[in-house]
Design an enzyme around this catalytic site. Structure first.
Site, PDB file in Angstrom:
ATOM      1  N   HIS B 252       0.698  -0.998   0.065  1.00 25.98           N
ATOM      2  CA  HIS B 252      -0.098  -0.515   0.017  1.00 25.98           C
ATOM      3  C   HIS B 252       0.888   1.819  -0.109  1.00 25.98           C
ATOM      4  CE1 HIS B 252      -3.079   2.450   0.754  1.00 25.98           C
ATOM      5  NE2 HIS B 252      -3.035   2.831   1.441  1.00 25.98           N
ATOM      6  N   HIS B 322     -11.426   1.752  -1.225  1.00 27.03           N
ATOM      7  CA  HIS B 322     -11.448   1.900  -0.024  1.00 27.03           C
ATOM      8  C   HIS B 322     -11.936   0.005  -0.721  1.00 27.03           C
ATOM      9  CE1 HIS B 322     -11.434   3.062   4.419  1.00 27.03           C
ATOM     10  NE2 HIS B 322      -9.943   3.157   3.518  1.00 27.03           N
TER      11      HIS B 322
END
Lengths: 45, 852
Positions: B252, B322
């Site tokens: 990430h 998300h």
């Protein structure tokens, strides 16, 4: 728009009807309200 | 003894919330009830007097025109069953928090430590379900329609059971009772490879073996050992050090796949090496286009990309995904997504004001009738929850939604995609300096503002390894709180204009570890005292304090001579701000707890120590046949079928609920046409009232194409976004782009036997991104990648179709010349411009002289 290819397809008409011709005849002929209903119905929750 | 206020719609008035639940139960579960009433329950654990309770009931909680309410009594009547749903301990309770603030304001009496308000909801059901035999059906309603067991709990009571419970608390108080000592443990890395891999897996570090070995080697270095021993640190890494490394080195944060060395074999067998997809295709695009445009201000290195709007203002843009959180808790995941990307823009440059949102969702069909694999929700529930989350997140923050899409594909059953984008405006100069320049100086104080820290979102939103017990906080999921964030954002913009800070950073994924770690790169180090951090509840280990992703927080660097003014302003604006330490130039990131040093990591190793990945990609084009058109006379039914297909049909039900108007800057809104229900091509706003310049925002996304060729999936997405911008009046040369990649795992392994192919698809996609953006002159100003969008439990594996959302922003010179999508008057002629594909199907039309 210089150098762009433009193809004339048709015109806006006052009557609420979509007409499309091709392949030697009318292939689509429907009231706008019907088409709109087909488009709005599936997710009208 | 906690008190309870119940509020519902007046008897005799319809209850829209109840009707909506009733409809959902019928539609989704096939349970048809006569009536459902919804009652809001506020449990007040604050020692208020009966007079005070009566006052807040009447003045704060009840709308006297349409609502009725009671204190310490039950409001529900004429029902067969009651289901009450409340949060689990530790889950963010936005309404409860706002209620506590409302009580403090109404009574002019601050809430004392330990006092709180907890929100729950009662559903009073009547009809169909009557006796004890129907209790399982009520449980099913609670589990499958009203609550999410990951974050909520519920209780079912029949009318007869309720007889003796008038006004009683049905659910216990959701107070976190867990108490663990704030201990720090050393973790032995002198273990065989298999155990290293197991350690990474068990602690959810998500590090590959070669990365674990790099860490192992670092701690064996004699210099490191000598320094650790003189600093009183154990030879082996402490838990917090290992967690910081895992967070900083995560896919990430470090984009390891996009930076990997890839040995690529194309469809002809030709081999070549791609050294970093990011450098070769993304950054190279911007570097090339940067020579043609003069409006790039800040690209790639900040929280969001920044371009010039006019001589006085700059515009920032960012989109995020998300996905996993939204799969676990559609509402919480989505609202966290939207307020999270808002913070990226708030953290860009010296702090931008958010002026627009975009939202793009990918789901499986809401009409899916097959089996739902374990731990997944029905796509219909995901769609409703995500939509509600993005709606609340945007509307409650006062940021208009200007553009978006909902895309359906069966393989999004495994993982829904939730893209949230935000644009922001910032003066070109702030306190006399270019507003994009920022950086913490050695000696500046580390200050955290906004919400408090809990166990929310530790290790991102992966399922927590420990079971959830009665008193344990829900660590897996965060729920964004737009109200707290809005207050913080307004305060920070005020502080920005007063020149009170030198740098601002979002506490998103990775929390303080990520923000302090990033900001310390400029100063050259940092020293953090974790016991100073404000907590939601006691019992967090130091590493949890540093890593928690609890929302609504920003980190700032503040020169010591400005700190008093900053903290004063924070107090006046009712925003919590805490000094946690100091930025240094020691070359190290150091953490302390109660004066004891618990972490010391070389900045260089932390940020540049992650070993490069070496991957292999092999492209084999799929064998496909061109579709043939049947020879039919009447195509009207086919046209209707296309119009009614999920990916084409109107999404008005969902889009209409977003606020398109707030901030009063809209030029072209989401819906256009005589009846105001046709979708526009791009959203256009005029953000600075005294200027006629505008910003057009559009999206392109076409995951279905990936099964043919990801190169053209990407090309079509760029083309779609660009055409949308051009259609409203934008022009090439004034368009910036964002690329958001969502891919299934592209690393070859036992669980991903087709990894080499999926990576090859990624290479082709990145090639198209580069070629098309260079051709169009579109610089990529920011982007993101999410690389593990797969579902695997047992033998079921679902990988999403490779997907890229391309967001385009065009600066419009004069908003009065923009064009809406509707046809204007009878007699107007309809043309197709750039008629490539038309010639194939209509041979009589004049052929284009250019290739399609």
């Amino acid at each position: 728009m210089k150098g762009s290819t433009l193809t004339r397809l048709g015109a806006v008409t006052p009557d609420p009807q979509l007409k499309i011709t091709g392949r030697g005849g009318l292939v689509v002929n429907a009231p706008l309200a019907d088409l709109k209903e087909a488009w709005q119905r599936p997710l009208r929750w | 003894m906690p008190a309870k206020i119940e509020v519902g719609m007046k008897r005799g008035l319809p209850d829209p919330a109840g009707q909506s639940v009733r409809g959902r139960l019928a539609e989704d579960l096939g349970i048809r009830l006569d009536d459902v009433r919804v009652i809001d329950v506020y449990t007040i654990d604050a020692g208020l007097t009966p007079e005070q309770l009566e006052r807040v009931r009447a003045e704060l909680f009840t709308d006297p025109i349409i609502q009725e309410s009671v204190v310490n009594k039950s409001l529900a009547r004429d029902y067969d069953f009651i289901i009450e749903v409340g949060f689990l301990p530790g889950v963010t309770d936005n309404v409860g928090k706002s209620s506590a603030e409302g009580i403090a304001d109404t009574l002019d009496r601050p809430m004392k430590p330990g006092e709180a308000v907890y929100k729950s909801t009662q559903y009073a059901l009547r009809g169909a379900l009557k006796g004890a035999a129907d209790r399982p059906a009520c449980e099913r309603i609670a589990r499958d329609a009203l609550a999410n067991e990951l974050i909520q709990r519920w209780i079912v009571k029949s009318a007869s059971e309720m007889a003796g419970l008038d006004g009683a608390l049905l659910l216990g108080l959701p107070i976190v009772t867990e108490r663990s000592d704030p201990e720090v443990h050393a973790i032995n890395l002198d273990i065989p490879d298999a155990q290293l891999a197991a350690l990474s897996r068990d602690r959810m570090l998500a590090l590959e073996l070669h990365e674990m070995k790099a860490i192992q080697a670092y701690y064996k270095d004699p210099d490191v050992r000598a320094r650790r021993s003189s600093a009183g640190l154990p030879e082996q890494p402490t838990d917090i050090e290992l967690e910081i490394l895992a967070q900083t080195w995560s896919e990430h944060c470090k984009h390891k796949i996009f930076n990997a060395e890839i040995k690529y074999t194309d469809e002809t067998g030709k081999k070549r090496t791609v050294n970093s997809l990011f450098k070769t295709y993304v950054k190279a695009t911007t570097d090339k286009v940067a020579k043609q445009v003069d409006w790039l201000v800040s690209v790639f290195h900040d929280n969001a990309g920044i371009i010039k709007f006019d001589d006085h203002w700059n515009f920032a843009l960012k989109a995020e995904t998300h996905n996993s959180p939204s799969a676990l808790d559609p509402y919480g995941g989505a609202i966290t997504g939207i307020v999270g990307v808002n913070r990226d823009v708030l953290g860009a440059g010296m702090g931008c004001r958010c002026i627009l949102n975009t939202d793009v969702f990918c789901f499986a069909s809401p009409f899916y009738s097959g089996k739902i694999p374990p731990r997944l929700f029905h796509p219909r529930r995901v769609l409703r929850g995500v939509h509600q989350g993005v709606k609340d997140g945007g509307n409650q923050s006062g940021i208009p939604d200007v553009n978006g899409a909902i895309v359906f594909h069966e393989r999004f059953l495994g993982k829904p995609l939730v893209f949230c984008g935000t644009g922001g405006l910032i003066p070109a100069k702030v306190a006399g300096k270019p507003s994009e320049e920022k950086g913490a100086c050695p000696g500046d104080l580390i200050v955290m503002t906004g919400g408090r820290i809990g166990k929310d979102g530790i290790h991102g939103a992966t399922f927590s390894s420990e079971e959830l017990h009665e008193g344990s906080p829900a660590t897996a999921v965060q729920i964004g709180d737009p109200i707290t964030q809005k207050k913080m954002a307004d305060f920070l913009l005020e502080a920005r204009d007063l020149g009170l800070f030198t740098c601002i950073w979002d506490d998103g994924a990775g929390g303080l570890s990520s923000s302090v770690g990033e900001m310390a790169r400029v100063s050259g180090g940092a020293e953090v005292h974790l016991e100073k951090a404000p907590l939601k509840y006691a019992g967090l280990a130091p590493w949890e304090i540093f890593l928690s992703e609890a929302q609504e927080r920003m980190t700032l660097s503040i020169p010591p001579d400005k700190i008093d003014e900053f903290l004063n302003l924070a107090r006046r604006r009712a925003v919590e701000a805490t000094v946690l330490g100091t930025f240094t130039d020691s070359g190290r990131l150091e953490c302390f707890y109660d004066g004891r040093k618990i972490a010391s990591l070389d900045m260089e190793f932390l940020h540049d120590g992650v070993p490069k990945m070496h991957l292999k990609a092999v492209y084999t084009p799929p064998a496909l046949e061109e579709a043939s058109l049947p020879d039919k006379k009447d195509l009207t039914p086919d046209l209707k079928a296309v119009l009614g297909s999920l990916n084409v049909c109107s999404k008005e039900t969902f889009v209409r609920m977003y606020d398109h108007e707030v901030l009063g800057q809209s030029v072209l809104k989401q819906f256009q046409g005589a009846q105001n229900d046709g979708p526009g091509d791009a959203g256009v706003i005029r953000p600075v009232p005294e200027s006629r310049r505008g910003i057009a925002i559009a999206c392109g996304i076409c995951p279905k194409y990936s099964d043919i060729d990801t190169y053209h999936m990407m090309a079509c997405a760029i083309d779609e976004a660009v055409r949308n911008i051009i259609a409203v009046g934008g022009r090439l040369g004034a368009i910036a782009g964002l690329d958001n990649f969502c891919w299934p795992d592209p690393i070859q392994s036992e669980k991903t036997p087709d990894g080499e192919h999926k990576l090859a698809q990624l290479v082709r996609c990145a090639e198209a991104l580069h070629e098309y953006c260079v051709a169009y002159g579109i610089p990529l100003i920011s982007g993101k990648d999410s690389m593990k969008n797969d579902y695997k439990i047992g033998d079921t594996k679902i990988s999403i179709p490779p997907t890229v959302l391309f967001t385009a922003a065009g600066i419009i010179d004069d908003v009065e010349k923009t064009v809406s999508m509707d046809v204007k008057r009878p007699g107007d002629i309809v043309y197709a411009a750039g008629a490539g594909s038309l010639s194939r199907f209509t041979p009589n039309t004049r052929r284009s002289s250019r290739p399609p």
